[in-house]
Design an enzyme around this catalytic site. Structure first.
Site, PDB file in Angstrom:
ATOM      1  N   MET A 165       0.504  -1.337  -0.029  1.00  0.00           N
ATOM      2  CA  MET A 165      -0.467   0.147   0.035  1.00  0.00           C
ATOM      3  C   MET A 165       1.194   1.325  -0.329  1.00  0.00           C
ATOM      4  SD  MET A 165      -3.889  -0.706   1.274  1.00  0.00           S
ATOM      5  CE  MET A 165      -3.459  -0.731   3.787  1.00  0.00           C
ATOM      6  N   CYS A 166       1.694   1.765   0.934  1.00  0.00           N
ATOM      7  CA  CYS A 166       2.098   2.595   1.206  1.00  0.00           C
ATOM      8  C   CYS A 166       1.573   3.963   1.420  1.00  0.00           C
ATOM      9  CB  CYS A 166       3.740   2.861   0.201  1.00  0.00           C
ATOM     10  SG  CYS A 166       4.050   1.704  -0.027  1.00  0.00           S
TER      11      CYS A 166
END
Lengths: 228, 291
Positions: free
Chosen positions: B1-2
């Site tokens: 994701m980040c």
């Protein structure tokens, strides 16, 4: 009217109170304050109640809805009304990606714009977007109706099955197997009633174009291989 | 994701609050990336001086050991050296020969860059982000996919003076891009795909492109998924890939432009209730420049 302030109550508490409502409960009108973009607000409802969310909501707002009316007085994140079965979801601001994805029924109204993949794999929901929609909208749409008063982005209706698309503005491009179709009286009538349900009574029906499946990709035929 | 956050101030009265606003945004994005975090802040600079952000251990005496008109400020595992701009080559040579264990991770007139493994709130606290001031800043919370969970792999990446980039996504042609860029003098310190994106932009800027045209060109040269937020000495930019694979939401008021991977990251900003909140369009370059 129950008021739930998410500054002091958790999202989980809100959802479990909504899920725990007794049949025929008198608590039919809820207000949710300070949503602050929280995810999964008012998901999985299955009661004829109204839930007003006073601000922006995050991902998957009102997902899996049945019967309920959810009104968001702001923007929503990814996947609003995802897999909705019935009821109404009304977003007064903009929606992010995948609005109404895979939804089987009900009505989703977006007063602003919706971004990419609006109505992806829709399976019976009716969606009315008063602004514009992003690219790859109605991708693999199976049934239901998508009405757009503004413009549509690239590859509208790519690999579409039997959903009906009505767009008033410009369509940047059509996806594989999606074509413009003739507007007949039955379509005008359907469009008129959907617009009315979404609170739009001044739109010129004649300004809309209808799009749908050319049905050339239903069965694999090697001559069509390049079109997939 | 980040998770990615960015804040570009138009109203200078907010500058003392830049760090505290950014710290809140970064912490909110913990769920998107608990592996490591990092941020770059564009603070004040001195005329004719340059800042080098150096990372490593035993930093206390480095500035004095270099000697001359070199000043240093240690923040946890990072040291920001303030040096006369004319001394850059000399200081870099000195560090390479005397302290090869240290790594220069950012350089420029105003940029300071900090990153570490760990939860975003801890990383922000260790470096004292809350008390930093500046005109703009970007931050990143990492959920590692393309390379190891190390401080080297944390964002932002800086490959040119006062430039930095944070990335949510993954690039599929970073190996071939790296082979194209290395002979052109763009050096990479890690195996991270995002560093290649930063290097690509640095190369374009070196070639004379504007930030906007460099980003426009990247749309045809970079393959993969990305939402980028980019900082330069005077600019702030946002770009998403053509299918907008990764999420992004922005808010603009008379006082600032803010970026978040999710709206939640923006809720603590002043006047957010009245901000214009919008989703950046895919394949469209957004650039803001400081006057």
């Amino acid at each position: 009217m129950p008021v739930v302030d998410l500054a002091v109550t958790s999202r989980r508490d809100l959802n479990s109170r909504l899920h725990g409502l007794a049949r025929n409960s008198n608590e039919t009108h809820w207000r949710v304050e300070n949503p602050q973009g929280e995810h999964s607000l008012a998901v999985g409802l299955d009661a004829p109640i109204t839930v007003e969310i006073a601000g922006h909501a995050g991902y998957y707002c009102a997902g899996m809805n049945q019967q309920a009316t959810v009104v968001v007085e702001g923007n929503v994140g990814v996947g609003v009304g995802e897999n909705m079965m019935s009821g109404t979801v009304h977003v007064k601001g903009d929606a992010s990606q995948s609005a109404g994805a895979t939804a089987h029924g009900g009505l989703l109204v977006i007063d602003g714009n919706a971004s990419a993949r609006c109505g992806i794999s829709m399976k019976g929901i009716n969606i009315v977007v008063k602004g514009s929609i992003g690219p790859m909208s109605a991708f693999m749409a199976q049934s239901g109706t998508l009405v757009v008063l503004g413009d549509a982005g690239d590859a509208l209706g790519d690999s579409i099955y039997e959903a009906r698309l009505f767009v008033r503005g410009a369509v940047k491009s059509l996806g594989a197997d999606c074509i413009e179709k003739e507007m007949r009286d039955e379509h005008r009538e359907e469009l008129r009633s959907l617009l009315a349900a979404a609170g739009v009574d001044d739109a010129d029906i004649a300004a809309f174009k209808r799009y749908g499946s050319a049905r050339t990709l239903y069965n694999f035929h090697v001559d069509n291989a390049a079109a997939y | 994701m980040c998770g990615i956050v960015g804040l570009f101030l138009k109203d200078s009265s907010l500058e003392p609050q830049l760090g505290s606003l950014l710290a809140d945004m970064l912490e909110t994005m913990t769920g998107r990336g608990p592996d490591s975090a990092g941020f770059a802040v564009y603070g004040s600079g001195g005329a004719g001086r340059l800042k080098l952000t150096v990372r490593g251990q035993a930093l206390d005496s480095v500035a004095a050991d270099i000697g001359g008109d070199v000043r240093g400020e240690v923040r946890d595992t990072h040291l920001v050296l303030s040096i006369p701009a004319t001394e850059e080559a000399h200081v870099r040579e000195w560090l390479a020969s005397h302290r090869p264990d240290l790594r220069i991770i950012g350089a420029g007139e105003r940029i300071e860059l900090y990153k570490e493994v760990g939860l975003p709130a801890d990383v922000a606290r260790r470096f004292g982000l809350e008390k930093m001031s500046g005109t703009h800043g970007i931050g990143h919370t990492r959920m590692a996919t393309e390379s190891a969970v190390t401080t080297d792999g944390a964002h932002p990446f800086s490959t040119g003076a006062d430039q930095c980039l944070v990335h949510n996504g993954s690039l599929s042609n970073h190996r071939s891009l790296r082979r194209m860029l290395e002979p052109k003098g763009i050096a990479f310190a890690t195996d991270n795909d995002s560093e290649v994106a930063a290097g690509y932009l640095s190369w374009k800027l070196q070639e004379g492109a504007t930030l906007a045209t460099a980003l426009q060109d990247s749309l045809s040269d970079l393959d993969g998924f990305f939402t980028f937020v980019i900082g330069t000495e005077s600019g702030f930019a946002v770009l998403r890939d053509p299918i907008s694979c990764k999420p992004a939401v922005m808010a603009e008021t008379d006082q600032y432009v803010a970026f978040g991977s999710e709206y939640r990251a923006l809720v603590g900003l002043p006047g957010i209730e009245k901000a214009r909140v919008f989703e950046p369009e895919p394949a469209r370059v957004y650039v803001w420049e400081r006057n």
